[in-house]
Structure formats: structure tokens, C-alpha cells
Design an enzyme around this catalytic site. Structure first.
Site, PDB file in Angstrom:
ATOM      1  N   ALA A  26       1.005  -1.229  -0.130  1.00 34.53           N
ATOM      2  CA  ALA A  26      -0.185  -0.052  -0.021  1.00 34.53           C
ATOM      3  C   ALA A  26       0.798   1.151   0.152  1.00 34.53           C
ATOM      4  O   ALA A  26       0.486   2.210  -0.677  1.00 34.53           O
ATOM      5  CB  ALA A  26      -0.983  -0.068   1.164  1.00 34.53           C
ATOM      6  N   GLN A 107       0.466  -6.479  -3.779  1.00 36.18           N
ATOM      7  CA  GLN A 107      -0.470  -6.584  -2.828  1.00 36.18           C
ATOM      8  C   GLN A 107      -1.797  -5.687  -3.012  1.00 36.18           C
ATOM      9  O   GLN A 107      -2.875  -5.636  -2.361  1.00 36.18           O
ATOM     10  CB  GLN A 107      -0.112  -6.608  -1.232  1.00 36.18           C
ATOM     11  CG  GLN A 107       1.101  -7.388  -0.979  1.00 36.18           C
ATOM     12  CD  GLN A 107       1.402  -7.077   0.329  1.00 36.18           C
ATOM     13  OE1 GLN A 107       0.985  -7.432   1.419  1.00 36.18           O
ATOM     14  NE2 GLN A 107       2.526  -6.464   0.404  1.00 36.18           N
ATOM     15  N   ASP A 110      -5.440  -1.420  -6.374  1.00 36.90           N
ATOM     16  CA  ASP A 110      -5.729  -0.147  -6.946  1.00 36.90           C
ATOM     17  C   ASP A 110      -5.502  -0.057  -8.669  1.00 36.90           C
ATOM     18  O   ASP A 110      -5.580   0.825  -9.270  1.00 36.90           O
ATOM     19  CB  ASP A 110      -4.849   1.136  -6.331  1.00 36.90           C
ATOM     20  CG  ASP A 110      -3.346   0.892  -6.466  1.00 36.90           C
ATOM     21  OD1 ASP A 110      -2.769   0.277  -7.169  1.00 36.90           O
ATOM     22  OD2 ASP A 110      -2.832   1.248  -5.271  1.00 36.90           O
ATOM     23  N   HIS A 127      -3.893  -9.833  -4.211  1.00 37.71           N
ATOM     24  CA  HIS A 127      -5.227  -9.375  -3.539  1.00 37.71           C
ATOM     25  C   HIS A 127      -6.418  -8.804  -4.539  1.00 37.71           C
ATOM     26  O   HIS A 127      -7.507  -8.307  -4.083  1.00 37.71           O
ATOM     27  CB  HIS A 127      -5.206  -8.503  -2.511  1.00 37.71           C
ATOM     28  CG  HIS A 127      -4.180  -9.113  -1.423  1.00 37.71           C
ATOM     29  ND1 HIS A 127      -3.431  -8.262  -0.513  1.00 37.71           N
ATOM     30  CD2 HIS A 127      -3.503 -10.433  -1.305  1.00 37.71           C
ATOM     31  CE1 HIS A 127      -2.415  -8.953   0.238  1.00 37.71           C
ATOM     32  NE2 HIS A 127      -2.732 -10.323  -0.150  1.00 37.71           N
ATOM     33  N   CYS A 138     -20.621 -18.089  -9.508  1.00 36.71           N
ATOM     34  CA  CYS A 138     -19.994 -18.704 -10.755  1.00 36.71           C
ATOM     35  C   CYS A 138     -18.920 -18.294 -11.204  1.00 36.71           C
ATOM     36  O   CYS A 138     -18.201 -18.685 -12.251  1.00 36.71           O
ATOM     37  CB  CYS A 138     -21.197 -18.689 -11.970  1.00 36.71           C
ATOM     38  SG  CYS A 138     -21.505 -16.813 -12.571  1.00 36.71           S
ATOM     39  N   CYS A 163     -26.232 -16.093 -12.884  1.00 40.63           N
ATOM     40  CA  CYS A 163     -26.700 -17.287 -12.094  1.00 40.63           C
ATOM     41  C   CYS A 163     -27.284 -16.726 -10.731  1.00 40.63           C
ATOM     42  O   CYS A 163     -27.823 -17.577  -9.951  1.00 40.63           O
ATOM     43  CB  CYS A 163     -25.692 -18.219 -11.714  1.00 40.63           C
ATOM     44  SG  CYS A 163     -24.589 -17.326 -10.370  1.00 40.63           S
TER      45      CYS A 163
HETATM   46  P1  NAD Z   1       0.438  -1.559   5.099  1.00 42.24           P
HETATM   47  O1  NAD Z   1      -0.616  -0.738   5.264  1.00 42.24           O
HETATM   48  O2  NAD Z   1       0.506  -2.599   5.806  1.00 42.24           O
HETATM   49  O3  NAD Z   1       2.009  -0.900   5.250  1.00 42.24           O
HETATM   50  C1  NAD Z   1       2.257   0.250   3.996  1.00 42.24           C
HETATM   51  C2  NAD Z   1       3.693   0.605   4.637  1.00 42.24           C
HETATM   52  O4  NAD Z   1       3.875   1.584   3.631  1.00 42.24           O
HETATM   53  C3  NAD Z   1       3.875   1.082   6.049  1.00 42.24           C
HETATM   54  O5  NAD Z   1       4.927   0.244   6.457  1.00 42.24           O
HETATM   55  C4  NAD Z   1       4.497   2.685   5.712  1.00 42.24           C
HETATM   56  O6  NAD Z   1       5.173   2.958   6.547  1.00 42.24           O
HETATM   57  C5  NAD Z   1       4.978   2.514   4.390  1.00 42.24           C
HETATM   58  N1  NAD Z   1       4.808   3.749   3.550  1.00 42.24           N
HETATM   59  C6  NAD Z   1       3.711   4.767   3.580  1.00 42.24           C
HETATM   60  N2  NAD Z   1       3.648   5.839   2.741  1.00 42.24           N
HETATM   61  C7  NAD Z   1       4.811   5.319   1.944  1.00 42.24           C
HETATM   62  C8  NAD Z   1       5.527   6.193   0.759  1.00 42.24           C
HETATM   63  N3  NAD Z   1       5.237   7.021   0.522  1.00 42.24           N
HETATM   64  N4  NAD Z   1       6.681   5.480   0.409  1.00 42.24           N
HETATM   65  C9  NAD Z   1       7.080   4.330   0.988  1.00 42.24           C
HETATM   66  N5  NAD Z   1       6.517   3.634   2.061  1.00 42.24           N
HETATM   67  C10 NAD Z   1       5.411   4.018   2.655  1.00 42.24           C
HETATM   68  O7  NAD Z   1       0.462  -2.231   3.571  1.00 42.24           O
HETATM   69  P2  NAD Z   1       0.859  -3.644   3.067  1.00 42.24           P
HETATM   70  O8  NAD Z   1       2.023  -4.320   3.511  1.00 42.24           O
HETATM   71  O9  NAD Z   1       0.429  -3.509   1.351  1.00 42.24           O
HETATM   72  O10 NAD Z   1      -0.536  -4.625   3.506  1.00 42.24           O
HETATM   73  C11 NAD Z   1      -1.725  -4.125   3.806  1.00 42.24           C
HETATM   74  C12 NAD Z   1      -2.756  -4.908   2.720  1.00 42.24           C
HETATM   75  O11 NAD Z   1      -3.680  -3.575   2.406  1.00 42.24           O
HETATM   76  C13 NAD Z   1      -2.260  -5.416   1.658  1.00 42.24           C
HETATM   77  O12 NAD Z   1      -2.976  -6.752   1.550  1.00 42.24           O
HETATM   78  C14 NAD Z   1      -3.299  -4.501   0.504  1.00 42.24           C
HETATM   79  O13 NAD Z   1      -3.913  -5.425  -0.340  1.00 42.24           O
HETATM   80  C15 NAD Z   1      -4.010  -3.667   1.085  1.00 42.24           C
HETATM   81  N6  NAD Z   1      -4.184  -2.080   0.728  1.00 42.24           N
HETATM   82  C16 NAD Z   1      -4.193  -1.946  -0.419  1.00 42.24           C
HETATM   83  C17 NAD Z   1      -4.115  -0.536  -1.026  1.00 42.24           C
HETATM   84  C18 NAD Z   1      -3.805  -0.116  -2.548  1.00 42.24           C
HETATM   85  O14 NAD Z   1      -4.451  -1.031  -3.239  1.00 42.24           O
HETATM   86  N7  NAD Z   1      -3.371   0.980  -2.816  1.00 42.24           N
HETATM   87  C19 NAD Z   1      -4.417   0.352   0.168  1.00 42.24           C
HETATM   88  C20 NAD Z   1      -4.475   0.077   1.384  1.00 42.24           C
HETATM   89  C21 NAD Z   1      -4.310  -1.366   1.853  1.00 42.24           C
END
Ligand code: NAD
Length: 259
Positions: A26, A107, A110, A127, A138, A163
Site C-alpha cells: 500500500a 498486494q 488499485d 489481492h 459462478c 446465475c
Molecule cells: P500496510 O498498510 O501494512 O503498510 C504500508 C507501509 O508503507 C507502511 O510500512 C508505511 O510506513 C509505508 N509507507 C507509507 N507511505 C509510504 C511512502 N510514501 N513510501 C514508502 N513507504 C510508505 O500495507 P501492506 O503491507 O501492503 O499490507 C496491507 C494490505 O492492504 C495489503 O493486503 C493490500 O492488499 C491492502 N491495501 C491496498 C491498498 C491499495 O491497493 N493501494 C491500500 C490499502 C491497503
């Protein structure tokens, strides 16, 4: 180490690799305006995680109606309609075009890697993605835009026209298994790479983080670019603390200039 020394150490780790597997979370999309999950202003402090469990989603139409309304508002005129990839996303596309990336395991749901120009075959969306929706029963899929048309046309809790099953975004909710095809694609990217670049993740979500653990166990260098602490620092060879949008473009440019 100073920032430039860390950048040099990261390039030293990644440069010998013919191909690098990229692992994103994220954090890479935070600068695009999408909240992360676990930061202080992250989604987990603002939404009820129970609403993100498949069992609750399936039994409670109120949860589904609320989620479709939020998706509708977000994608049509709301924040999600104007979100653009960040300089880090575009830099990774340069890495791919230079034939130095085996693929990107993300993960994120978006779609920003694909929006930034990575072909679908180069991205394993572990994800899922918010840009597609599927029938839970289905498994038939439609563009989310199509399903939002059904919502706007008077179906607040849309059902599958094939379905009659429950419709949901093609993202993985808690309690759901990851898509086998995306896992297989990610494994292929991991196997084809000699090093990993992990960006913007707390490295805490299983099974996704197994790819990081495996890279480390196989003796492949793992370079991490992240703002906050992670749960797997011991698996990382070089850690750069910083914003992805500021670090990744410099890192990619220096890497591509180095050989
Ligand atoms: P997380 O929220 O657990 O961790 C995000 C990490 O990114 C943190 O450690 C934070 O310090 C760091 N961070 C924040 N801003 C940053 C930047 N500008 N540059 C670099 N690092 C930065 O996210 P995760 O580990 O991806 O796990 C969370 C789950 O959330 C995943 O399963 C994901 O599918 C989902 N998710 C996805 C989105 C998206 O699609 N954008 C958004 C939120 C959550």
C-alpha cells in the site's frame, strides 16, 4: 549510512541480477492519495474490519449495499476517479521496459501499476483489483464500471445476471483464498529473479510476504524501500527509509545507468 551510501548499497545488491522481482504494498500508492492500511491515518483506524470479512459480506445485504455505494462514490467523481500513478510506479515501468524486471508482485488492488504502463502479464495482483467485479458463485467477471451501471440503474445490491449469485469487487476479502492463477504468476516472477525490490509494505500479510521470506532463504538480495518499520527487517539486505516516489526513480535510473 547516508542516503547516497544506502542508494549505492542498494544498486550494488541489485545490479548483478539479470532480472529483479518487485514486491509492492500500500505504501507505493500512498503518494497517489490512497490511504495505507496500518499507518496512523490508515484505513484500519477508519473502517470496521468486520465489514471486510467474506462471511459478513455474504450474509449481510446492508454491508454489500454500503460497499457498492462507497465504490460508486469513489469511482464516479470521488477520490478514486482522479487518482494517478506516482513517479515510483512509472519508474518501475522503465525497469520493465529495460528488461530488468521479471514481474511485479503486488498486494495492491488499485490497478496503478497497469495504469502506469506495466502490461497485465507483468503484474500479479495477489489481492485482486477494484477494476473488476465477479459473481461469488459462478466466478464470472465484469468490469466494475459495468456493475456500477447496474447499481445506478436501481440495483443497490447487484446480483449476477447469469446465475443470481452475490456480486462483489474482485478483491480478496478476509476469509477468502488468494486466486491460484495470480499466485502461480507471482511464483514464476519470483523464480525468474535473482534479487527482490520490496516497496511500501509492512511485510506482515500472509501468504504474500512468503515471497520475501523465500527470496531471503534462497540467498537472493532483498532491497526494501519503506517509510515505517516492517515485521521482516531481518530478511532485508539493504533498507532505505524514505518515500517511494522520491527514492524509486533515482534508484531505477542509477541501476539502469550502472550496466
Ligand atoms: P500496510 O498498510 O501494512 O503498510 C504500508 C507501509 O508503507 C507502511 O510500512 C508505511 O510506513 C509505508 N509507507 C507509507 N507511505 C509510504 C511512502 N510514501 N513510501 C514508502 N513507504 C510508505 O500495507 P501492506 O503491507 O501492503 O499490507 C496491507 C494490505 O492492504 C495489503 O493486503 C493490500 O492488499 C491492502 N491495501 C491496498 C491498498 C491499495 O491497493 N493501494 C491500500 C490499502 C491497503
Amino acid at each position: 549510512m547516508l542516503k547516497n551510501d544506502l542508494l549505492s548499497a542498494a544498486i550494488e545488491s541489485l545490479a548483478p541480477a539479470e532480472r529483479i522481482v518487485v514486491f509492492t504494498g500500500a505504501g507505493i500508492s500512498a503518494e497517489a492519495g490512497i490511504p495505507t492500511f496500518r499507518d496512523p491515518k490508515g484505513m484500519w483506524n477508519q473502517v470496521d474490519p468486520k465489514k471486510y470479512h467474506i462471511n459478513n459480506f455474504l450474509v449481510d445485504p446492508e454491508i454489500r449495499i454500503e460497499r457498492w455505494q462507497n465504490t460508486l462514490k469513489g469511482m464516479r467523481g470521488g477520490p478514486r476517479s482522479s487518482i494517478k500513478p506516482t513517479p515510483a510506479h512509472y519508474a518501475l515501468t522503465r525497469l520493465w521496459k529495460a528488461d530488468r524486471m521479471s514481474g511485479c508482485i503486488t498486494q495492491n488492488v488499485d490497478g496503478l501499476h497497469i495504469q502506469a504502463g506495466l502490461p497485465e502479464k507483468a503484474v500479479a495482483e495477489l489481492h485482486g483489483t477494484v477494476w473488476r467485479s465477479e459473481c461469488y458463485k459462478c466466478k464470472r467477471r465484469w468490469p466494475t464500471e459495468t456493475v456500477l451501471d447496474w447499481v445506478e440503474a436501481g440495483q443497490p445490491d447487484p446480483i449476477c445476471p447469469e446465475c443470481g449469485g452475490v456480486m462483489k469487487l474482485a478483491t480478496v476479502l478476509f476469509g477468502e483464498k488468494l486466486h491460484i492463477a495470480e499466485m502461480a504468476k507471482a511464483q514464476e516472477f519470483a523464480d525468474q529473479a535473482q534479487a527482490m525490490l520490496a516497496i511500501g509494505s509492512t511485510l506482515s500479510v500472509f501468504p504474500a510476504v512468503n515471497f520475501v521470506i523465500e527470496a531471503h532463504q534462497l540467498g537472493k538480495p532483498v532491497v526494501l524501500v519503506n517509510l515505517g518499520e516492517t515485521e521482516k527487517e531481518d530478511r532485508v539486505s539493504v533498507r532505505i527509509t524514505g518515500k517511494a516516489g522520491e527514492v524509486i526513480p533515482d534508484l531505477v535510473d542509477a541501476l539502469l545507468a550502472s550496466n
